[in-house]
Design a protein around this motif. Sequence first.
Motif, PDB file in Angstrom:
ATOM      1  N   HIS A 112      30.331  43.764  40.620  1.00  0.00           N
ATOM      2  CA  HIS A 112      29.505  43.653  39.414  1.00  0.00           C
ATOM      3  C   HIS A 112      28.056  44.032  39.700  1.00  0.00           C
ATOM      4  O   HIS A 112      27.412  44.712  38.899  1.00  0.00           O
ATOM      5  CB  HIS A 112      29.566  42.225  38.878  1.00  0.00           C
ATOM      6  N   GLY A 163      28.127  43.907  35.685  1.00  0.00           N
ATOM      7  CA  GLY A 163      27.612  42.615  35.243  1.00  0.00           C
ATOM      8  C   GLY A 163      26.178  42.734  34.764  1.00  0.00           C
ATOM      9  O   GLY A 163      25.500  43.737  34.991  1.00  0.00           O
ATOM     10  N   PRO A 174      23.349  40.363  35.434  1.00  0.00           N
ATOM     11  CA  PRO A 174      22.977  39.129  36.128  1.00  0.00           C
ATOM     12  C   PRO A 174      21.551  38.661  35.901  1.00  0.00           C
ATOM     13  O   PRO A 174      21.199  37.548  36.317  1.00  0.00           O
ATOM     14  CB  PRO A 174      23.177  39.501  37.598  1.00  0.00           C
TER      15      PRO A 174
END
Length: 255
Positions: free
Chosen positions: A57, A63, A65
Amino acid sequence: MYFCYVDDSGADQTRTLTGLLVPEEGWSDLLHHWLEGRRKLDETWGVPKNTELHAVHLVKGRGRPCATEEQNDSFGRQARIAAHDLMIRHVTKCESVRVLTVAGATAQIAKVYHSFVNHLEAWAAEQDTRVMIMFDGQSGPDDVEETGQEKAQEAWKQAIRGAKPYRDAHRGLPLASRRVLEDPIMQDSRYSQFIQAADLVGYAAFHHLALERPQVWPKLQPMGPMSKAYKRLSQHWLPGHGTDGVVWLDDETWH
């Protein structure tokens, strides 16, 4: 005694396992350097220190984050690779850390794990030390009260059943001389900074191996920066176990 934090990587019909080994007296030193890296991630890119770091990710951009959408939008490919490299650099700051990666042409991670444990056992005997393994895996329900007693019990049963192949690898060691102690301790990566560290190192090791053996993953385009990151750990690779940082298991070396 050493603690070994283990995670898997790989693709298709080939799997890798990477373990971060840290002696008990160096545990707090590794945590200090890792959390220092987490603080820099937060300051530089806005990745909060409690956000789970998962290499696929993080590096591949799957992702988001960062703390804000604006930060996520500016957290591009080069920044993500730099973030990964930053955390690897902080692992290398702990001089006592050791790294072992074992890989084999199989989709069965438990099969690779068996050989991984054997390598740890041999190394620990050479060093006259002992090892406890923390492995990325289901450890049970997060909240028993919220889940409910019946569902929580079933979740625990599934976790115990799922860990059986790994327990068997430990329990197959000779009791009188074994150096890998206890059953593997399954830890959810969401709650373990060092399992996350093993994930980032393992992802780098996977790409490093893919560059060395392009015939294994002919459709994969290995990332040079990941191989470079793994090479940063060359002084920490387990001596005598593997070539260029990776133990490759062929058909004749399965145990």
